[in-house]
Design a protein around this motif. Structure first.
Motif, PDB file in Angstrom:
ATOM      1  N   LYS A   1       0.862  -1.175   0.000  1.00  0.00           N
ATOM      2  CA  LYS A   1       0.000   0.000   0.000  1.00  0.00           C
ATOM      3  C   LYS A   1       0.901   1.227   0.000  1.00  0.00           C
ATOM      4  O   LYS A   1       1.919   1.256   0.691  1.00  0.00           O
ATOM      5  CB  LYS A   1      -0.924  -0.013   1.200  1.00  0.00           C
ATOM      6  N   VAL A   2       0.519   2.236  -0.769  1.00  0.00           N
ATOM      7  CA  VAL A   2       1.386   3.389  -0.953  1.00  0.00           C
ATOM      8  C   VAL A   2       0.590   4.687  -0.898  1.00  0.00           C
ATOM      9  O   VAL A   2      -0.552   4.749  -1.340  1.00  0.00           O
ATOM     10  CB  VAL A   2       2.167   3.266  -2.285  1.00  0.00           C
ATOM     11  N   VAL A   3       1.231   5.699  -0.322  1.00  0.00           N
ATOM     12  CA  VAL A   3       0.697   7.056  -0.309  1.00  0.00           C
ATOM     13  C   VAL A   3       1.603   7.898  -1.189  1.00  0.00           C
ATOM     14  O   VAL A   3       2.828   7.891  -1.024  1.00  0.00           O
ATOM     15  CB  VAL A   3       0.659   7.640   1.124  1.00  0.00           C
ATOM     16  N   LEU A   4       1.006   8.620  -2.123  1.00  0.00           N
ATOM     17  CA  LEU A   4       1.735   9.537  -2.984  1.00  0.00           C
ATOM     18  C   LEU A   4       1.459  10.945  -2.472  1.00  0.00           C
ATOM     19  O   LEU A   4       0.316  11.405  -2.518  1.00  0.00           O
ATOM     20  CB  LEU A   4       1.275   9.397  -4.435  1.00  0.00           C
ATOM     21  N   LEU A   5       2.491  11.613  -1.949  1.00  0.00           N
ATOM     22  CA  LEU A   5       2.323  12.946  -1.373  1.00  0.00           C
ATOM     23  C   LEU A   5       2.729  13.996  -2.391  1.00  0.00           C
ATOM     24  O   LEU A   5       3.900  14.122  -2.747  1.00  0.00           O
ATOM     25  CB  LEU A   5       3.160  13.095  -0.095  1.00  0.00           C
ATOM     26  N   ALA A   6       1.745  14.750  -2.863  1.00  0.00           N
ATOM     27  CA  ALA A   6       1.954  15.799  -3.859  1.00  0.00           C
ATOM     28  C   ALA A   6       2.251  17.130  -3.171  1.00  0.00           C
ATOM     29  O   ALA A   6       1.876  17.362  -2.023  1.00  0.00           O
ATOM     30  CB  ALA A   6       0.712  15.932  -4.739  1.00  0.00           C
ATOM     31  N   GLU A   7       2.901  18.009  -3.909  1.00  0.00           N
ATOM     32  CA  GLU A   7       3.266  19.338  -3.411  1.00  0.00           C
ATOM     33  C   GLU A   7       2.034  20.174  -3.070  1.00  0.00           C
ATOM     34  O   GLU A   7       2.010  20.895  -2.081  1.00  0.00           O
ATOM     35  CB  GLU A   7       4.118  20.066  -4.455  1.00  0.00           C
ATOM     36  N   ASP A   8       1.003  20.070  -3.910  1.00  0.00           N
ATOM     37  CA  ASP A   8      -0.202  20.889  -3.725  1.00  0.00           C
ATOM     38  C   ASP A   8      -1.372  20.219  -4.436  1.00  0.00           C
ATOM     39  O   ASP A   8      -1.216  19.155  -5.056  1.00  0.00           O
ATOM     40  CB  ASP A   8       0.019  22.314  -4.250  1.00  0.00           C
ATOM     41  N   ALA A   9      -2.541  20.859  -4.359  1.00  0.00           N
ATOM     42  CA  ALA A   9      -3.747  20.283  -4.957  1.00  0.00           C
ATOM     43  C   ALA A   9      -3.615  20.145  -6.469  1.00  0.00           C
ATOM     44  O   ALA A   9      -4.119  19.177  -7.056  1.00  0.00           O
ATOM     45  CB  ALA A   9      -4.967  21.130  -4.607  1.00  0.00           C
ATOM     46  N   GLY A  10      -2.944  21.073  -7.125  1.00  0.00           N
ATOM     47  CA  GLY A  10      -2.753  20.999  -8.566  1.00  0.00           C
ATOM     48  C   GLY A  10      -1.931  19.785  -8.964  1.00  0.00           C
ATOM     49  O   GLY A  10      -2.287  19.060  -9.906  1.00  0.00           O
ATOM     50  N   GLN A  11      -0.828  19.557  -8.265  1.00  0.00           N
ATOM     51  CA  GLN A  11      -0.002  18.389  -8.572  1.00  0.00           C
ATOM     52  C   GLN A  11      -0.747  17.100  -8.228  1.00  0.00           C
ATOM     53  O   GLN A  11      -0.627  16.099  -8.936  1.00  0.00           O
ATOM     54  CB  GLN A  11       1.333  18.451  -7.839  1.00  0.00           C
ATOM     55  N   ALA A  12      -1.532  17.115  -7.157  1.00  0.00           N
ATOM     56  CA  ALA A  12      -2.321  15.932  -6.791  1.00  0.00           C
ATOM     57  C   ALA A  12      -3.327  15.600  -7.898  1.00  0.00           C
ATOM     58  O   ALA A  12      -3.514  14.433  -8.234  1.00  0.00           O
ATOM     59  CB  ALA A  12      -3.042  16.155  -5.465  1.00  0.00           C
ATOM     60  N   ALA A  13      -3.954  16.612  -8.480  1.00  0.00           N
ATOM     61  CA  ALA A  13      -4.893  16.390  -9.583  1.00  0.00           C
ATOM     62  C   ALA A  13      -4.162  15.817 -10.798  1.00  0.00           C
ATOM     63  O   ALA A  13      -4.666  14.901 -11.458  1.00  0.00           O
ATOM     64  CB  ALA A  13      -5.604  17.693  -9.946  1.00  0.00           C
ATOM     65  N   GLN A  14      -2.965  16.326 -11.083  1.00  0.00           N
ATOM     66  CA  GLN A  14      -2.173  15.794 -12.195  1.00  0.00           C
ATOM     67  C   GLN A  14      -1.784  14.338 -11.936  1.00  0.00           C
ATOM     68  O   GLN A  14      -1.817  13.502 -12.845  1.00  0.00           O
ATOM     69  CB  GLN A  14      -0.907  16.620 -12.397  1.00  0.00           C
ATOM     70  N   LEU A  15      -1.430  14.050 -10.710  1.00  0.00           N
ATOM     71  CA  LEU A  15      -1.055  12.690 -10.329  1.00  0.00           C
ATOM     72  C   LEU A  15      -2.248  11.748 -10.445  1.00  0.00           C
ATOM     73  O   LEU A  15      -2.134  10.631 -10.961  1.00  0.00           O
ATOM     74  CB  LEU A  15      -0.503  12.707  -8.907  1.00  0.00           C
ATOM     75  N   ASN A  16      -3.401  12.196  -9.988  1.00  0.00           N
ATOM     76  CA  ASN A  16      -4.628  11.419 -10.102  1.00  0.00           C
ATOM     77  C   ASN A  16      -4.899  11.076 -11.565  1.00  0.00           C
ATOM     78  O   ASN A  16      -5.172   9.928 -11.904  1.00  0.00           O
ATOM     79  CB  ASN A  16      -5.790  12.201  -9.491  1.00  0.00           C
ATOM     80  N   GLU A  17      -4.782  12.054 -12.432  1.00  0.00           N
ATOM     81  CA  GLU A  17      -4.997  11.836 -13.872  1.00  0.00           C
ATOM     82  C   GLU A  17      -3.944  10.896 -14.446  1.00  0.00           C
ATOM     83  O   GLU A  17      -4.256   9.992 -15.225  1.00  0.00           O
ATOM     84  CB  GLU A  17      -4.977  13.175 -14.616  1.00  0.00           C
ATOM     85  N   ALA A  18      -2.694  11.091 -14.073  1.00  0.00           N
ATOM     86  CA  ALA A  18      -1.597  10.264 -14.591  1.00  0.00           C
ATOM     87  C   ALA A  18      -1.777   8.794 -14.198  1.00  0.00           C
ATOM     88  O   ALA A  18      -1.440   7.900 -14.982  1.00  0.00           O
ATOM     89  CB  ALA A  18      -0.258  10.786 -14.094  1.00  0.00           C
ATOM     90  N   LEU A  19      -2.309   8.539 -13.014  1.00  0.00           N
ATOM     91  CA  LEU A  19      -2.527   7.154 -12.586  1.00  0.00           C
ATOM     92  C   LEU A  19      -3.565   6.451 -13.461  1.00  0.00           C
ATOM     93  O   LEU A  19      -3.530   5.227 -13.602  1.00  0.00           O
ATOM     94  CB  LEU A  19      -2.939   7.100 -11.115  1.00  0.00           C
ATOM     95  N   TRP A  20      -4.477   7.212 -14.049  1.00  0.00           N
ATOM     96  CA  TRP A  20      -5.483   6.621 -14.942  1.00  0.00           C
ATOM     97  C   TRP A  20      -4.907   6.354 -16.325  1.00  0.00           C
ATOM     98  O   TRP A  20      -5.444   5.537 -17.077  1.00  0.00           O
ATOM     99  CB  TRP A  20      -6.691   7.549 -15.081  1.00  0.00           C
ATOM    100  N   THR A  21      -3.839   7.042 -16.685  1.00  0.00           N
ATOM    101  CA  THR A  21      -3.344   6.960 -18.064  1.00  0.00           C
ATOM    102  C   THR A  21      -1.930   6.388 -18.157  1.00  0.00           C
ATOM    103  O   THR A  21      -1.285   6.523 -19.189  1.00  0.00           O
ATOM    104  CB  THR A  21      -3.362   8.357 -18.708  1.00  0.00           C
ATOM    105  N   ILE A  22      -1.434   5.749 -17.100  1.00  0.00           N
ATOM    106  CA  ILE A  22      -0.056   5.262 -17.088  1.00  0.00           C
ATOM    107  C   ILE A  22       0.201   4.222 -18.174  1.00  0.00           C
ATOM    108  O   ILE A  22       1.286   4.148 -18.729  1.00  0.00           O
ATOM    109  CB  ILE A  22       0.343   4.717 -15.701  1.00  0.00           C
ATOM    110  N   GLY A  23      -0.776   3.429 -18.504  1.00  0.00           N
ATOM    111  CA  GLY A  23      -0.613   2.413 -19.546  1.00  0.00           C
ATOM    112  C   GLY A  23      -1.954   2.002 -20.096  1.00  0.00           C
ATOM    113  O   GLY A  23      -2.989   2.220 -19.469  1.00  0.00           O
ATOM    114  N   ASP A  24      -1.922   1.414 -21.274  1.00  0.00           N
ATOM    115  CA  ASP A  24      -3.176   1.006 -21.911  1.00  0.00           C
ATOM    116  C   ASP A  24      -3.881  -0.116 -21.160  1.00  0.00           C
ATOM    117  O   ASP A  24      -5.099  -0.210 -21.191  1.00  0.00           O
ATOM    118  CB  ASP A  24      -2.906   0.554 -23.352  1.00  0.00           C
ATOM    119  N   THR A  25      -3.101  -0.973 -20.510  1.00  0.00           N
ATOM    120  CA  THR A  25      -3.715  -2.130 -19.843  1.00  0.00           C
ATOM    121  C   THR A  25      -3.561  -2.098 -18.330  1.00  0.00           C
ATOM    122  O   THR A  25      -4.037  -2.994 -17.650  1.00  0.00           O
ATOM    123  CB  THR A  25      -3.088  -3.437 -20.369  1.00  0.00           C
ATOM    124  N   ASP A  26      -2.894  -1.085 -17.809  1.00  0.00           N
ATOM    125  CA  ASP A  26      -2.681  -1.000 -16.360  1.00  0.00           C
ATOM    126  C   ASP A  26      -3.877  -0.367 -15.670  1.00  0.00           C
ATOM    127  O   ASP A  26      -4.472   0.579 -16.182  1.00  0.00           O
ATOM    128  CB  ASP A  26      -1.447  -0.159 -16.034  1.00  0.00           C
TER     129      ASP A  26
END
Length: 141
Positions: free
Chosen positions: A30-55
């Motif tokens: 289990k992992v926690v990803l700590l972002a600098e701010d709300a903007g980076q957290a939103a980018q990270l949230n989006e990136a986790l959905w698009t990291i790979g076609d099958t992931d």
């Protein structure tokens, strides 16, 4: 005692954090990803959905009602409620307030000089406190 791994010379912190989250999820950690701010957290949230076609990396924002059942949490504050403390991936330029609650911390340091300088300060601070440290430099054998 918390093990702290520094990963430096990282060209794209968000992509790198997503790969770490994918690896952690694959190993059932289990992992926690700590972002600098709300903007980076939103980018990270989006990136986790698009990291790979099958992931698919199950994740939610800290404070979500499903956080306790979700292996990857995205937080943008040290005060966010966190349901687990296996791994913390720090994308900020500060020392996380509650890092010692985690079994393992990954400090992700970019190629940006300001980010690198902040990372060096954290490295020295952790070392003075006798935390076990490792250092991986991206792009080096």
């Amino acid at each position: 005692m918390t093990r702290i791994d520094f990963h430096t010379n990282i060209a794209d912190k968000l992509t790198y954090a997503c790969r770490l989250a994918r690896k952690a999820y694959a190993s059932r950690a289990k992992v926690v990803l700590l972002a600098e701010d709300a903007g980076q957290a939103a980018q990270l949230n989006e990136a986790l959905w698009t990291i790979g076609d099958t992931d698919f990396i199950p994740h939610v924002m800290a404070g979500d009602p499903l956080a306790g059942e979700t292996p990857v949490i995205v937080a943008d504050s040290d005060d966010a409620p966190l349901p687990h403390h296996d791994m913390l991936v720090n994308l900020t330029q500060r020392t996380p307030a509650h890092f010692a609650q985690f079994a393992r911390v990954f400090e992700i340091i970019s190629t940006d000089e300001q980010d690198a300088a902040a990372g060096r300060k954290r490295y020295v601070a952790y070392k003075k406190q006798d935390y076990p440290l490792t250092h991986f430099v991206a792009g080096q054998p």
